[in-house]
Write an enzyme that holds these catalytic residues in place. Structure first.
Site, PDB file in Angstrom:
ATOM      1  CB  VAL A  66      -0.959   0.017   1.208  1.00 47.93           C
ATOM      2  CG1 VAL A  66      -2.077  -0.982   1.007  1.00 47.93           C
ATOM      3  CG2 VAL A  66      -0.214  -0.261   2.495  1.00 47.93           C
ATOM      4  CG  ASP A  67       4.858   0.882   0.972  1.00 41.11           C
ATOM      5  OD1 ASP A  67       4.762   0.114   0.005  1.00 41.11           O
ATOM      6  OD2 ASP A  67       5.586   0.651   1.955  1.00 41.11           O
ATOM      7  CG  ASP A  68       4.886   5.618  -3.236  1.00 43.86           C
ATOM      8  OD1 ASP A  68       3.860   5.236  -3.814  1.00 43.86           O
ATOM      9  OD2 ASP A  68       5.029   6.750  -2.762  1.00 43.86           O
TER      10      ASP A  68
END
Ligand code: 6R9
Length: 686
Positions: free
Chosen positions: A551-553
């Protein structure tokens, strides 16, 4: 990304794309239940143990620590002390504090002392199909480890020093790791596929003075000159190191005449010469339970890769216990984890877990599809492998190659199949189960991370357990997962949100090397009181966990983590590039591919040649694995008025191309220049 708010909104973008079916149930096969012994009677026993592990963690873990490990001195204080809440002070975990032990002693010496010296530790399968294999026993491992350890000591390596290891997946890699562990040095393994630049960064960050490498390695039909890369890295270290340099390089001869190398006098020495001359005995350094065992670098959503530090007792206990129960590893079984020791999966399930449990393993140096797609199954057959542990990306590529590569090989020895690295799509799961394992082997889809040391969520391969294709399923002993919404509230099943862990477990990493604040910031600041995994997940009615991706980069390419920030900074290092934004794109085999939007400086024009050059820049700076699949020329990037790139939009265009609908793009009115979006869509595929 700077603020918590940014992080949550980026995570939310990621979560918005999740699918939610529950899927059919498949019982753990009866053939498997009959074919082997079992550590646990049935799923009820698994759940009972789990309950005990949460209700009486001190009892549970001290029992296991005494049963599974040999201690020089038992811990005197508490089994566990920890703080996960930044508001209450420093975040820390301490397990078995004050106890003394040694990881190498536990992995090798005690087995040899108990009369198992002649047992095979590794079947070593090289790149070539014929005449490229060796067998190494526990006694032989120990002999090599002691010699290397005494040579390292003689060269000034002391407890707490960090030693860099840049080797292919050959037994000398575990030997080097254990030689460090033996004398209390901290190993820093750098994956052999990484570039000189990446190696240099890791050497400098950890201030390594000694590097262990080899002349070269075959990848399929190609020679990779590892020593030449190591030399180049050392040049970079020398240029940037402010006086720091690698002054010792031990070189294993893997290819010989096929890969001639230059040896730098005073710095470089041949492994075989050094070990032949070395003192054959080397006493074990008794370490505190919380002394560091290794550092391993991993990409995150921001900045440079982080050196995650794992400590001795907790990590080895956790590697051993997960290896034993997740795969139902039984004495005399042959275990095969296809991962390279350069990744955490190799650390925990090629090296520590299996050796601690006195397993016999296969260590495979080559490419799983060389010379053809039946290679893995051939290896399983050749060594009578009982458990095979691999990655969804490989399963998908084997599935694509066709069933005949599998079915022509008898695979009668297989009992358990495992996967790791990314969510496994049900199609690949079904193929692995039906074709690979002939419906006779449970598929153990293990969710975990470099940070967690070992498996966190698994489908236990026990009687009565119902598997669901695509679900990592249930928490392992001692693990208390929770799903949070963006406000940080705990949700109850069925639910979907951010996967966090509520209490400490033995295998958790303790810090980021030289940067504890970063560790607290990345993992413990978004949701106070929890370890934040960075993954999204869903829990269904039955309490099964379904991982839905980062859910992050962070992009998960073939099960390997690539930070978008790293690729962006590499692209921007090219003199023609003004700006770059990197997002994931769906990829049939790799799971995710790397999609880069590039804005050129004024006066420079896009061209195929420049595209090639940019890809090469990333390849040289990070490694082949981070090479962008697509470079999309962008006249400008979609930004908010405060200057933040709207990655959600970029992700959608990367995924849907010209078919992207305005609903899918969502609200673009907050953009500083909304017309950029139409321009980008127009330039898709050009
Ligand atoms: C062991 C390892 C960790 C990230 C993790 C997650 C993804 C790993 C998974 C999985 C779904 C699984 N991941 N296993 N996602 N199901 N069974 O891979 O460590 O390289 O640190 O990667 O990989 O996104 O956060 P690491």
């Amino acid at each position: 990304m700077s603020s918590t708010e940014d992080m949550i909104s980026a995570m939310h973008d990621g979560l918005a794309e999740v699918k939610t079916e529950t899927g059919p149930k498949i019982p753990v096969p009866e053939t498997y239940l009959k074919a082997t012994k079992h550590h646990l009677k049935d799923v009820q026993e698994y759940l009972d143990w789990y309950k005990k592990s949460l209700e009486s963690p001190n009892d549970f873990w001290s029992e296991k620590a005494k049963e599974m490990l040999s201690w020089h001195q038992l811990w005197t204080g508490k089994t566990l002390e920890y703080n996960f809440d930044v508001r209450k002070g420093k975040v820390y975990s301490e397990w078995f504090k004050g106890g003394k032990l040694n990881a190498c002693y536990n992995a090798l010496d005690r087995h040899v002392e108990n009369g198992h010296g002649s047992q095979v530790a590794y079947y070593c399968e090289g790149n070539d199909l014929v005449d490229d294999h060796r067998t190494v026993t526990y006694a032989q491992m120990l002999d090599q480890v002691k010699r290397l350890a005494s040579a390292l000591k003689k060269r000034g390596v002391r407890k707490g020093d960090v030693v860099a290891i840049y080797l292919p997946n050959i037994p000398e890699l575990p030997i080097s790791m254990l030689a460090c562990a033996r004398i209390g040095a901290i190993h820093n393994v750098v994956f052999g596929g990484f570039s000189a630049e990446a190696l240099a960064g890791r050497i400098l960050d950890a201030q390594c003075r000694v590097l262990i490498t080899c002349d070269g390695v075959m990848r399929g039909n190609k020679v990779i000159e590892l020593k030449a890369l190591a030399d180049a890295a050392e040049e970079l270290v020398y240029e940037r190191g402010d006086g720091h340099l690698v002054d010792r390089q031990i070189v294993f001869k893997r290819l010989g005449d096929k890969c001639p190398v230059g040896m730098k006098p005073k710095r470089d020495e041949w492994w075989h010469e050094t070990l032949a001359k070395a003192e054959p005995e080397c006493p074990v350094e008794w370490m505190d339970a919380e002394d560091p065992l290794f550092v391993l670098y991993t990409s995150g959503s921001t900045g440079k890769p982080k050196g995650l530090v794992h400590t001795t007792a907790g990590y080895i206990l956790y590697a051993a216990i997960t290896h034993k129960y997740a795969f139902n590893y039984q004495e005399n079984d042959v275990f095969f984890c296809t991962a390279d020791c350069g990744w955490i999966t190799g650390h925990s399930y090629v090296v520590y877990g299996p050796l601690l449990n006195r397993a016999t393993s296969v260590i495979f140096e080559g490419v799983p599809t060389h010379p053809d797609s039946s290679r893995l199954w051939q290896i399983c057959d050749k060594y009578k492998v009982n458990q095979m542990y691999t990655a969804p990306t490989l399963i998908r590529s084997l599935m694509r190659a066709g069933d005949k590569y599998v079915t022509k090989i008898p695979r009668n020895s297989l009992r358990v199949l495992g996967t790791v690295g990314e969510p496994i799509n049900p199609e690949a799961w079904n193929w692995f189960f039906n074709v690979g394992g002939d419906k006779c082997c449970p598929v153990v889809d293990t969710w975990w991370q470099t940070e967690t040391g070992g498996h966190m969520i698994i489908p236990p391969p026990v009687r009565g357990f119902q598997m669901k294709p695509g679900a990592a399923s249930l928490p392992f002993f001692g693990i208390e997962p929770v799903v949070l919404n963006e406000k940080g509230e705990e949700l109850s099943k069925p639910c979907e949100g951010f996967l966090c862990i509520k209490r400490s477990w033995p295998g958790i990493h303790r810090t980021v090397l030289n940067d504890h604040a970063r560790m607290e910031q990345v993992y413990f600041s978004t949701f106070k009181g929890y370890y934040m995994s960075g993954d999204g997940c869903r829990v269904d009615e039955d309490g099964y966990y379904w991982l839905t991706g980062r859910v992050d980069d962070v992009i998960n390419v073939s099960g390997h983590r690539i930070g978008t920030a790293e690729v962006e900074s590499s692209l921007v290092s090219h003199p023609y590039v003004a700006e770059a934004a990197v997002v994931p794109m769906p990829h049939d085999i790799k799971g995710q591919g790397i999609y880069a939007y590039v804005t050129l400086r004024d006066g420079f024009e896009p061209s195929e040649e420049l595209r090639k050059e940019l890809r090469q820049t990333v390849r040289v700076e990070i490694g082949a694995i981070a090479t962008p699949d697509v470079i999309h020329w962008a006249p400008a990037l979609p930004k908010t008025r405060s200057g933040k790139i709207m990655r959600r939009i970029l992700r959608k265009i990367a995924e849907k191309g010209t078919h992207v609908s305005s609903e899918e793009l969502g609200d673009i009115t907050t953009l500083a220049e909304p017309q950029v979006v139409a321009q980008l869509i127009e330039l898709y595929g050009k």
